[in-house]
Scaffold this active site. Structure first.
Site, PDB file in Angstrom:
ATOM      1  N   HIS A  47       0.857  -1.181   0.000  1.00 47.18           N
ATOM      2  CA  HIS A  47       0.000   0.000   0.000  1.00 47.18           C
ATOM      3  C   HIS A  47       0.894   1.231   0.000  1.00 47.18           C
ATOM      4  O   HIS A  47       0.723   2.127  -0.822  1.00 47.18           O
ATOM      5  CB  HIS A  47      -0.928   0.011   1.208  1.00 47.18           C
ATOM      6  CG  HIS A  47      -1.948   1.108   1.169  1.00 47.18           C
ATOM      7  ND1 HIS A  47      -3.085   1.120   1.943  1.00 47.18           N
ATOM      8  CD2 HIS A  47      -1.997   2.256   0.445  1.00 47.18           C
ATOM      9  CE1 HIS A  47      -3.800   2.219   1.677  1.00 47.18           C
ATOM     10  NE2 HIS A  47      -3.143   2.919   0.793  1.00 47.18           N
ATOM     11  N   GLU A  97       0.470   8.026  -3.740  1.00 45.27           N
ATOM     12  CA  GLU A  97       1.410   7.637  -2.687  1.00 45.27           C
ATOM     13  C   GLU A  97       2.657   8.517  -2.712  1.00 45.27           C
ATOM     14  O   GLU A  97       3.183   8.892  -1.660  1.00 45.27           O
ATOM     15  CB  GLU A  97       1.783   6.158  -2.829  1.00 45.27           C
ATOM     16  CG  GLU A  97       0.648   5.199  -2.490  1.00 45.27           C
ATOM     17  CD  GLU A  97       0.164   5.348  -1.053  1.00 45.27           C
ATOM     18  OE1 GLU A  97       1.007   5.332  -0.140  1.00 45.27           O
ATOM     19  OE2 GLU A  97      -1.056   5.500  -0.850  1.00 45.27           O
ATOM     20  N   HIS A 101       2.951  10.898   0.499  1.00 45.80           N
ATOM     21  CA  HIS A 101       3.931  10.327   1.426  1.00 45.80           C
ATOM     22  C   HIS A 101       5.373  10.415   0.939  1.00 45.80           C
ATOM     23  O   HIS A 101       6.287  10.685   1.704  1.00 45.80           O
ATOM     24  CB  HIS A 101       3.580   8.865   1.713  1.00 45.80           C
ATOM     25  CG  HIS A 101       2.206   8.666   2.266  1.00 45.80           C
ATOM     26  ND1 HIS A 101       1.853   9.060   3.525  1.00 45.80           N
ATOM     27  CD2 HIS A 101       1.077   8.108   1.719  1.00 45.80           C
ATOM     28  CE1 HIS A 101       0.576   8.763   3.760  1.00 45.80           C
ATOM     29  NE2 HIS A 101       0.088   8.192   2.665  1.00 45.80           N
TER      30      HIS A 101
END
Length: 222
Positions: A47, A97, A101
């Site tokens: 993930h 992502e 992040h």
């Protein structure tokens, strides 16, 4: 962050450790069907690799650098295999992502200096920890018709990686994800108390199949 105590970004660029979050495909495919009918994965997929703080807060979108396919072209086959999306196109998922992040991971780490390193490090960590093998060695195998102790599940993973891990289940008690915490220099560590170690019922299901597909839901990424 997933399993953490905070629900919003800190607005700061600092962080203490990484959460390597891996998804279990059969459970993902119970609620979403994007791509699930065209392949079957019986191994954990990524993930994300999320910078986090020991108090449960986390930074996000630390720079405006956009996802660049060219930067990861050499590892794209591995990303497609081990980092697929179950709710949108793979590239949309990777872009999310990276933006949320990855821009923070590279902002404050000499071990994750750029975009390629962010994705490659996550892939390498996933391979290094060999969650499926650790569970199998503990006698824990995917099974649709029986349950497993969630405490034993966490213990098997934690013992193998060398630091207390964390797990999460869906509302029906199916394993949804496994989180391993790693230090800024990418070494395994015990997840801090703010990362709830076990968000599953005492007896949980480690499903072997997705059992049934459901209509694609409006997905939100963590």
């Amino acid at each position: 962050a997933l399993l953490g105590s905070a629900s919003a970004c800190t607005g700061q660029n600092t962080w203490d450790f990484f959460m390597l979050v891996m998804q279990w495909p059969p459970t993902q495919c119970m609620s979403q069907n994007y791509g699930c009918s065209t392949y079957s994965k019986t191994f954990f997929t990524l993930h994300g690799l999320w910078p986090d703080n020991v108090d449960g807060s986390y930074p996000c979108t630390c720079t405006n650098e956009q996802f660049d396919e060219n930067a990861v072209s050499s590892i794209m086959p591995e990303m497609e295999k081990f980092w697929p999306s179950y709710a949108s196109s793979d590239k949309s998922f990777w872009s999310h992502e990276w933006t949320k992040h990855g821009t923070c991971a590279t902002y404050n780490s000499t071990f994750v200096p750029d975009q390629k390193a962010f994705f490659e490090d996550a892939l390498n960590l996933r391979s290094k920890f060999s969650i499926n093998q650790a569970l199998a060695q503990a006698g824990i195998l995917p099974n649709d018709s029986s349950t497993v102790s969630s405490d034993n599940f966490v213990s098997a993973i934690s013992s193998a990686v060398g630091g207390e891990a964390a797990i999460d289940c869906d509302s029906k008690g199916n394993l949804d994800s496994v989180t391993i915490c790693v230090s800024p220099n990418l070494q395994p560590m015990a997840c801090p108390p703010a990362v709830t170690p076990n968000r599953c019922p005492s007896q949980m299901t480690f499903p072997a199949t997705n059992k049934a597909y459901a209509p694609l839901l409006n997905a939100t990424f963590a």
